[in-house]
Scaffold this active site. Structure first.
Site, PDB file in Angstrom:
ATOM      1  N   ASP A   1      -4.763   3.647  -2.055  1.00 42.92           N
ATOM      2  CA  ASP A   1      -5.886   3.945  -1.175  1.00 42.92           C
ATOM      3  C   ASP A   1      -6.411   5.350  -1.432  1.00 42.92           C
ATOM      4  O   ASP A   1      -5.746   6.332  -1.114  1.00 42.92           O
ATOM      5  CB  ASP A   1      -5.429   3.867   0.287  1.00 42.92           C
ATOM      6  CG  ASP A   1      -5.176   2.441   0.737  1.00 42.92           C
ATOM      7  OD1 ASP A   1      -6.078   1.609   0.570  1.00 42.92           O
ATOM      8  OD2 ASP A   1      -4.061   2.161   1.235  1.00 42.92           O
TER       9      ASP A   1
ATOM     10  N   GLY B   1       1.153  -1.901   4.162  1.00 45.30           N
ATOM     11  CA  GLY B   1       1.721  -0.571   3.972  1.00 45.30           C
ATOM     12  C   GLY B   1       2.916  -0.357   4.871  1.00 45.30           C
ATOM     13  O   GLY B   1       4.078  -0.408   4.448  1.00 45.30           O
TER      14      GLY B   1
ATOM     15  N   MET C   1     -11.567  -5.758   5.333  1.00 46.47           N
ATOM     16  CA  MET C   1     -10.745  -4.788   6.065  1.00 46.47           C
ATOM     17  C   MET C   1     -10.441  -5.342   7.454  1.00 46.47           C
ATOM     18  O   MET C   1     -11.361  -5.704   8.199  1.00 46.47           O
ATOM     19  CB  MET C   1     -11.480  -3.449   6.213  1.00 46.47           C
ATOM     20  CG  MET C   1     -11.555  -2.608   4.942  1.00 46.47           C
ATOM     21  SD  MET C   1      -9.954  -2.269   4.178  1.00 46.47           S
ATOM     22  CE  MET C   1      -9.123  -1.339   5.476  1.00 46.47           C
TER      23      MET C   1
ATOM     24  N   SER D   1       0.840  -1.202   0.000  1.00 47.69           N
ATOM     25  CA  SER D   1       0.000   0.000   0.000  1.00 47.69           C
ATOM     26  C   SER D   1       0.876   1.254   0.000  1.00 47.69           C
ATOM     27  O   SER D   1       1.603   1.531   0.952  1.00 47.69           O
ATOM     28  CB  SER D   1      -0.909   0.017   1.228  1.00 47.69           C
ATOM     29  OG  SER D   1      -1.502   1.297   1.329  1.00 47.69           O
TER      30      SER D   1
ATOM     31  N   HIS E   1      -8.200   0.927  -4.243  1.00 47.42           N
ATOM     32  CA  HIS E   1      -9.165   0.729  -3.157  1.00 47.42           C
ATOM     33  C   HIS E   1      -9.850   2.065  -2.889  1.00 47.42           C
ATOM     34  O   HIS E   1      -9.246   2.973  -2.317  1.00 47.42           O
ATOM     35  CB  HIS E   1      -8.375   0.229  -1.925  1.00 47.42           C
ATOM     36  CG  HIS E   1      -9.182   0.057  -0.690  1.00 47.42           C
ATOM     37  ND1 HIS E   1      -8.592  -0.148   0.539  1.00 47.42           N
ATOM     38  CD2 HIS E   1     -10.522   0.037  -0.466  1.00 47.42           C
ATOM     39  CE1 HIS E   1      -9.534  -0.281   1.465  1.00 47.42           C
ATOM     40  NE2 HIS E   1     -10.711  -0.155   0.878  1.00 47.42           N
TER      41      HIS E   1
ATOM     42  N   GLY F   1      -1.038   1.920   9.624  1.00 41.41           N
ATOM     43  CA  GLY F   1      -0.385   1.776  10.930  1.00 41.41           C
ATOM     44  C   GLY F   1      -1.289   1.409  12.081  1.00 41.41           C
ATOM     45  O   GLY F   1      -0.921   1.597  13.238  1.00 41.41           O
TER      46      GLY F   1
ATOM     47  N   HIS G   1      -1.018  -1.279  -4.370  1.00 40.30           N
ATOM     48  CA  HIS G   1      -2.309  -0.910  -3.780  1.00 40.30           C
ATOM     49  C   HIS G   1      -2.378   0.607  -3.565  1.00 40.30           C
ATOM     50  O   HIS G   1      -1.491   1.199  -2.943  1.00 40.30           O
ATOM     51  CB  HIS G   1      -2.439  -1.643  -2.440  1.00 40.30           C
ATOM     52  CG  HIS G   1      -3.753  -1.529  -1.759  1.00 40.30           C
ATOM     53  ND1 HIS G   1      -4.830  -2.360  -2.026  1.00 40.30           N
ATOM     54  CD2 HIS G   1      -4.182  -0.689  -0.787  1.00 40.30           C
ATOM     55  CE1 HIS G   1      -5.848  -2.050  -1.246  1.00 40.30           C
ATOM     56  NE2 HIS G   1      -5.484  -1.025  -0.479  1.00 40.30           N
TER      57      HIS G   1
ATOM     58  N   PHE H   1      -6.765   4.895   7.836  1.00 35.29           N
ATOM     59  CA  PHE H   1      -5.381   5.183   8.231  1.00 35.29           C
ATOM     60  C   PHE H   1      -4.507   3.939   8.126  1.00 35.29           C
ATOM     61  O   PHE H   1      -4.975   2.826   8.358  1.00 35.29           O
ATOM     62  CB  PHE H   1      -5.328   5.685   9.685  1.00 35.29           C
ATOM     63  CG  PHE H   1      -6.172   6.911   9.916  1.00 35.29           C
ATOM     64  CD1 PHE H   1      -5.671   8.184   9.641  1.00 35.29           C
ATOM     65  CD2 PHE H   1      -7.477   6.794  10.372  1.00 35.29           C
ATOM     66  CE1 PHE H   1      -6.461   9.309   9.824  1.00 35.29           C
ATOM     67  CE2 PHE H   1      -8.279   7.917  10.564  1.00 35.29           C
ATOM     68  CZ  PHE H   1      -7.765   9.184  10.291  1.00 35.29           C
TER      69      PHE H   1
ATOM     70  N   MET I   1     -12.148   4.424  -0.980  1.00 33.41           N
ATOM     71  CA  MET I   1     -12.849   4.666   0.272  1.00 33.41           C
ATOM     72  C   MET I   1     -13.558   6.005   0.123  1.00 33.41           C
ATOM     73  O   MET I   1     -13.204   7.006   0.759  1.00 33.41           O
ATOM     74  CB  MET I   1     -11.855   4.661   1.452  1.00 33.41           C
ATOM     75  CG  MET I   1     -11.408   3.260   1.825  1.00 33.41           C
ATOM     76  SD  MET I   1      -9.883   3.216   2.761  1.00 33.41           S
ATOM     77  CE  MET I   1      -8.709   3.224   1.410  1.00 33.41           C
TER      78      MET I   1
ATOM     79  N   GLY J   1      -4.803  -4.113   6.232  1.00 33.37           N
ATOM     80  CA  GLY J   1      -4.726  -3.363   7.478  1.00 33.37           C
ATOM     81  C   GLY J   1      -4.050  -4.141   8.595  1.00 33.37           C
ATOM     82  O   GLY J   1      -4.482  -5.243   8.952  1.00 33.37           O
ATOM     83  N   GLY J   2      -2.945  -3.591   9.082  1.00 35.61           N
ATOM     84  CA  GLY J   2      -2.261  -4.220  10.214  1.00 35.61           C
ATOM     85  C   GLY J   2      -1.594  -5.544   9.881  1.00 35.61           C
ATOM     86  O   GLY J   2      -1.336  -6.350  10.777  1.00 35.61           O
TER      87      GLY J   2
HETATM   88  C1  DX5 Z   1      -6.453   1.677   5.378  1.00 37.71           C
HETATM   89  C2  DX5 Z   1      -5.900   1.290   4.030  1.00 37.71           C
HETATM   90  C3  DX5 Z   1      -4.772   0.326   4.046  1.00 37.71           C
HETATM   91  C4  DX5 Z   1      -3.544   0.786   4.754  1.00 37.71           C
HETATM   92  C5  DX5 Z   1      -2.766  -0.417   5.225  1.00 37.71           C
HETATM   93  O1  DX5 Z   1      -7.636   2.362   5.208  1.00 37.71           O
HETATM   94  O2  DX5 Z   1      -6.917   0.719   3.220  1.00 37.71           O
HETATM   95  O3  DX5 Z   1      -4.436  -0.090   2.719  1.00 37.71           O
HETATM   96  O4  DX5 Z   1      -2.735   1.598   3.937  1.00 37.71           O
HETATM   97  O5  DX5 Z   1      -1.702   0.045   5.943  1.00 37.71           O
HETATM   98  P1  DX5 Z   1      -0.991  -0.753   7.117  1.00 37.71           P
HETATM   99  O6  DX5 Z   1      -0.368  -1.960   6.466  1.00 37.71           O
HETATM  100  O7  DX5 Z   1      -0.025   0.228   7.626  1.00 37.71           O
HETATM  101  O8  DX5 Z   1      -2.047  -1.142   8.091  1.00 37.71           O
HETATM  102 ZN    ZN Z   2      -6.433  -0.259   1.230  1.00 41.16          ZN
END
Ligand code: DX5
Ligand code: ZN
Length: 216
Positions: A35, A197, A137, A8, A66, A145, A33, A143, A68, A176-177
């Site tokens: 966002d 990410g 998700m 990401s 992706h 992290g 990816h 966000f 949002m 995510g995470g």
């Molecule tokens: C969150 C995003 C993710 C995010 C993942 O809304 O969709 O793609 O960038 O980031 P990490 O891997 O840091 O959780």
């Molecule tokens: Zn994403």
């Protein structure tokens, strides 16, 4: 089973985007990816069409976008025209989800639908056959992290059953995470694509982390 990593770009250094993308180009990542956040569907604003257009000129990886954003229908065609490969919209952001899926497919782009942590994957039962990808998700969208939500494993197994029963060809993506600590269990639970990410871009060796995520 196919296993892919989709880094990401949200966690990349935006002042050095070209350098970051060239690292991913040379890595074993499968996709890139992107966002897109509108500050309404999620409490954050990231980037949009002009940035993805620039990225599309230098990436060698398929673009996995992706969205949002609330009611994405008005923007789907514009994103698809950027030459992207996968477009994922949120179930919670669409009044007419099935129409949005068809709109993406009619543009020749792979169609994904994402569900936030509070949404059961069962809401996708009527559209699963039309999907190329389902994105679960594993944090609340908005966000990078954040901490991985453990209930994700249960949702992955429920989704896997639904896909098998409906003969759908949808791939399962988790976002995510995701870290080196939970990637193995996620892949073993049936996830096909891990979005990562922070674990990739905040490390000193992004390509090495991608190899470690894949080496399970
Ligand atoms: C969150 C995003 C993710 C995010 C993942 O809304 O969709 O793609 O960038 O980031 P990490 O891997 O840091 O959780
Ligand atoms: Zn994403």
């Amino acid at each position: 089973m196919n296993r892919y990593i989709s880094p990401s770009i949200l966690a990349a250094d935006f002042a050095n985007l070209e350098k970051e993308i060239s690292i991913i180009n040379k890595s074993n990542a499968s996709w890139l990816h992107c966002d897109v956040m509108d500050g309404v569907f999620v409490p954050n604003i990231s980037f949009g069409i002009p940035v993805i257009e620039s990225i599309s000129k230098i990436t060698k990886k398929p673009l996995d976008v992706h969205l949002m954003i609330i009611e994405p229908a008005n923007h789907i065609d514009k994103f698809c025209d950027l030459g992207i490969d996968i477009l994922t919209i949120h179930q919670e952001a669409c009044k007419h989800l099935q129409r949005g899926i068809l709109q993406i497919r009619e543009k020749g782009v792979k169609a994904g639908v994402s569900v936030s942590p509070h949404t059961s994957v069962s809401v996708l039962s009527e559209v699963i056959a039309d999907l190329d990808l389902v994105l679960i998700m594993s944090v609340n969208p908005g966000f990078g992290g954040q901490e991985f939500i453990e209930n994700t494993y249960r949702k992955v197994s429920e989704l896997k059953n639904m896909i098998e029963k409906s003969n759908s060809k949808a791939l399962i993506q988790v976002d995510g995470g995701v870290t080196l600590e939970n990637s193995k269990r996620l892949f073993n639970s049936g996830v096909n694509i891990l979005v990562t990410g922070t674990a990739i871009f905040k490390s000193d060796d992004p390509a090495g982390i991608i190899d470690k995520l894949l080496a399970i």
